[in-house]
Write a protein that holds these residues in place. Structure first.
Motif, mmCIF file in Angstrom:
data_model
loop_
_atom_site.group_PDB
_atom_site.id
_atom_site.type_symbol
_atom_site.label_atom_id
_atom_site.label_comp_id
_atom_site.label_asym_id
_atom_site.label_seq_id
_atom_site.Cartn_x
_atom_site.Cartn_y
_atom_site.Cartn_z
ATOM 1 N N THR A 184 0.714 -1.114 -0.078
ATOM 2 C CA THR A 184 0.424 -0.197 0.100
ATOM 3 C C THR A 184 1.163 0.753 0.141
ATOM 4 O O THR A 184 1.205 1.845 -1.036
ATOM 5 C CB THR A 184 -1.252 0.014 1.248
ATOM 6 O OG1 THR A 184 -1.524 -1.439 1.585
ATOM 7 C CG2 THR A 184 -1.822 1.416 0.926
ATOM 8 N N LEU A 185 1.674 1.536 0.943
ATOM 9 C CA LEU A 185 3.010 2.509 0.800
ATOM 10 C C LEU A 185 3.384 2.235 -0.526
ATOM 11 O O LEU A 185 3.616 3.930 -0.728
ATOM 12 C CB LEU A 185 3.569 2.276 2.202
ATOM 13 C CG LEU A 185 2.545 2.530 3.557
ATOM 14 C CD1 LEU A 185 3.861 2.291 4.192
ATOM 15 C CD2 LEU A 185 2.501 3.744 4.156
ATOM 16 N N SER A 186 3.841 1.804 -0.876
ATOM 17 C CA SER A 186 4.706 1.882 -2.231
ATOM 18 C C SER A 186 3.625 1.651 -3.367
ATOM 19 O O SER A 186 4.435 2.969 -3.844
ATOM 20 C CB SER A 186 5.455 0.716 -2.589
ATOM 21 O OG SER A 186 6.548 0.188 -0.948
ATOM 22 N N PHE A 187 2.275 1.520 -3.378
ATOM 23 C CA PHE A 187 1.680 2.469 -4.514
ATOM 24 C C PHE A 187 1.408 3.850 -4.348
ATOM 25 O O PHE A 187 1.451 4.592 -5.280
ATOM 26 C CB PHE A 187 0.622 1.768 -4.226
ATOM 27 C CG PHE A 187 0.089 0.190 -4.604
ATOM 28 C CD1 PHE A 187 1.438 -0.519 -5.281
ATOM 29 C CD2 PHE A 187 -0.539 -0.536 -5.398
ATOM 30 C CE1 PHE A 187 1.715 -1.753 -5.811
ATOM 31 C CE2 PHE A 187 -1.078 -2.102 -6.152
ATOM 32 C CZ PHE A 187 0.392 -2.480 -6.234
ATOM 33 N N LEU A 188 0.735 4.352 -3.120
ATOM 34 C CA LEU A 188 1.152 5.757 -2.684
ATOM 35 C C LEU A 188 2.190 6.398 -3.390
ATOM 36 O O LEU A 188 2.142 7.731 -3.501
ATOM 37 C CB LEU A 188 0.734 6.029 -1.222
ATOM 38 C CG LEU A 188 -0.672 5.625 -0.781
ATOM 39 C CD1 LEU A 188 -0.487 5.342 0.595
ATOM 40 C CD2 LEU A 188 -1.545 6.276 -1.075
ATOM 41 N N ALA A 189 3.246 5.933 -3.192
ATOM 42 C CA ALA A 189 4.663 6.444 -3.331
ATOM 43 C C ALA A 189 4.784 6.199 -4.903
ATOM 44 O O ALA A 189 5.356 7.884 -5.600
ATOM 45 C CB ALA A 189 6.177 5.769 -2.663
ATOM 46 N N THR A 190 4.548 5.858 -5.355
ATOM 47 C CA THR A 190 4.336 5.329 -7.153
ATOM 48 C C THR A 190 3.155 6.198 -7.477
ATOM 49 O O THR A 190 4.051 7.054 -8.954
ATOM 50 C CB THR A 190 3.949 3.713 -7.659
ATOM 51 O OG1 THR A 190 5.123 2.920 -6.833
ATOM 52 C CG2 THR A 190 3.964 3.788 -8.963
ATOM 53 N N TRP A 191 2.260 6.834 -7.508
ATOM 54 C CA TRP A 191 1.285 7.514 -7.436
ATOM 55 C C TRP A 191 1.754 9.174 -7.390
ATOM 56 O O TRP A 191 1.402 10.194 -8.518
ATOM 57 C CB TRP A 191 -0.356 7.613 -6.613
ATOM 58 C CG TRP A 191 -0.867 8.723 -6.856
ATOM 59 C CD1 TRP A 191 -1.559 8.079 -8.360
ATOM 60 C CD2 TRP A 191 -1.237 9.665 -6.570
ATOM 61 N NE1 TRP A 191 -2.921 9.400 -7.739
ATOM 62 C CE2 TRP A 191 -2.217 10.550 -6.998
ATOM 63 C CE3 TRP A 191 -0.950 10.229 -5.237
ATOM 64 C CZ2 TRP A 191 -2.567 11.275 -6.632
ATOM 65 C CZ3 TRP A 191 -0.941 11.363 -4.638
ATOM 66 C CH2 TRP A 191 -1.940 12.003 -4.930
#
Length: 326
Positions: free
Chosen positions: A279-286
Motif C-alpha cells: 500500500t505504501l509503495s503504491f502511494l509512493a508510485t502514485w
C-alpha cells in the motif's frame, strides 16, 4: 480503463507468506518468490496502480496452519490462477472506478474462457495474446468449392504469420499519443475473426487488433503487438490502438514501483506487513507519477521552468486560509 498485470517478486524463506518456487513472468524462470496480480487504472488525467492480490501456490493452500501463522489472505484461500483473481479484483473495484475498457498482457488474454467471462459480465475488453494464437479471418473470401468432399472453410492461421502477409494498404498509420521525443506513430490493422479454444474448437467471434511500432529514425518495424477484443466491429481503430498503448503504461508504472518505490523490497514474513508495504509503495508510485506529469513542460511557448512553483498559487486560489496564533 482497468489493466490487470501479474508480476513476480524474488524472495526466499519458507515462512514468508506465499513464497515458493514458481514461474515468474518478469523473471523469465522458475525461482523462489511471490507472485501477485496488480490492478492498474488509466484515464486522461493519469494512471497508477490501485490494488494487488497475492497469489497463493498450491503448497500454501494445503498447509492451513502455515498459512494462518503467516496471516495469509482472509478471502477464499484455495488455489486459484491469475484469471479468477482478476475477476475478483474486477468485482471489488469495478463499480468504484469508472471505466470503458478492460486490458491485460498476453498471459491474461491467452485463455478463451476468460475473454468470454469478461463479455458475460458486460466488460469491453482488449487483451494481448501470444503471436501463435490461431484464428480465422472472417473478412477473407471462403475458398472455392470443388464439388467433392466437405465444403472448404477459411484456414486457421497464427496471428503473427497472418499479419506478416498482409498487404501494405491494409495497414493504417495512427498517431497514438505524444511522447518525450515527439508523437508516437505506428501502424495498426483490425479484422473480424474467430479464435480457436484450447480444445481446438471454434470459439466466439472477436476482433483482432495488430499494432506495430516503427523506429523513429529509419522507420523500420521494431515491435508488434497482437490483441483480441470483444468490442463492436465499428469501434474506431484509433481507440483500440490507444487502449493497447495505455496498457503498457501500467507495465511501466509497475516497473517504476519496483525500481523507485520499493514494491519488491519487502523483508517481512507476515501477510499484514506485506499488504501494508504494498500500500505504501503504491502511494509512493502514485506521487511519483503525479510529480512527473506536473513537471512536464506541455507548451513550448511557456518560458518558465517545467518545475515552476507557480502551481502553488493555483492551488490556493479562492481558498480562505485562517492563521491561528497561540
Amino acid at each position: 480503463m482497468l489493466v490487470c498485470d501479474p508480476s513476480a517478486f524474488p524472495k526466499s524463506g519458507r515462512e514468508s507468506v506465499g513464497v515458493a518456487r514458481q514461474w515468474g513472468g518478469r523473471l523469465g524462470k522458475v525461482d523462489h518468490g511471490h507472485v501477485a496480480l496488480s490492478l492498474g487504472y488509466v484515464s486522461r488525467q493519469g494512471h497508477t496502480l490501485v490494488d494487488q492480490r497475492l497469489s497463493l501456490p498450491t503448497a500454501w493452500t494445503q498447509e492451513k496452519a502455515r498459512l494462518r501463522n503467516a496471516a495469509g489472505p482472509k478471502e477464499p484461500q484455495g488455489y486459484r490462477t491469475r484469471h479468477p483473481l482478476a475477476l475478483e479484483r474486477l468485482a471489488k473495484n469495478g463499480a468504484s472506478l469508472p471505466h470503458r475498457w478492460m486490458a491485460g498482457d498476453d498471459e491474461m488474454g491467452r485463455p478463451a474462457w476468460f475473454r468470454r467471462r469478461l463479455a458475460a459480465v458486460g466488460e469491453r475488453s482488449l487483451l494481448a495474446v501470444p503471436s501463435n494464437t490461431m484464428r480465422r479471418d472472417l473478412e477473407t473470401p471462403v475458398p472455392d468449392y470443388s464439388g467433392q468432399g466437405r465444403p472448404p472453410r477459411r484456414p486457421w492461421q497464427g496471428v503473427a504469420k497472418w499479419a506478416d502477409v498482409l498487404a501494405d494498404d491494409a495497414w493504417r498509420r495512427i498517431d497514438v499519443r505524444d511522447g518525450s521525443k515527439g508523437p508516437l506513430v505506428g501502424d495498426a490493422v483490425q479484422r473480424r475473426v474467430v479464435s480457436r479454444t484450447h480444445r481446438r474448437q471454434q470459439g466466439d467471434e472477436d476482433m483482432v487488433v495488430v499494432r506495430r511500432d516503427r523506429d523513429r529514425d529509419n522507420q523500420q518495424v521494431v515491435k508488434g503487438d497482437f490483441s483480441l477484443s470483444n468490442a463492436a466491429p465499428e469501434t474506431p481503430l484509433g481507440a483500440c490502438a490507444r487502449v493497447a498503448k495505455a496498457a503498457q503504461r501500467i507495465e511501466a508504472c509497475l516497473q517504476r514501483s519496483k525500481s523507485e518505490a520499493g514494491v519488491a523490497d519487502d523483508e517481512g514474513r507476515h501477510g499484514t506487513g506485506w499488504q501494508q508495504h504494498q500500500t505504501l509503495s503504491f502511494l509512493a508510485t502514485w506521487f511519483l507519477e503525479r510529480e512527473t506529469h506536473r513537471g512536464k513542460k506541455m507548451d513550448a511557448r511557456t518560458h518558465a521552468a517545467a518545475d515552476s512553483p507557480r502551481h502553488r498559487d493555483d492551488l490556493t486560489r479562492s481558498v480562505a486560509v485562517r492563521h491561528d496564533v497561540a
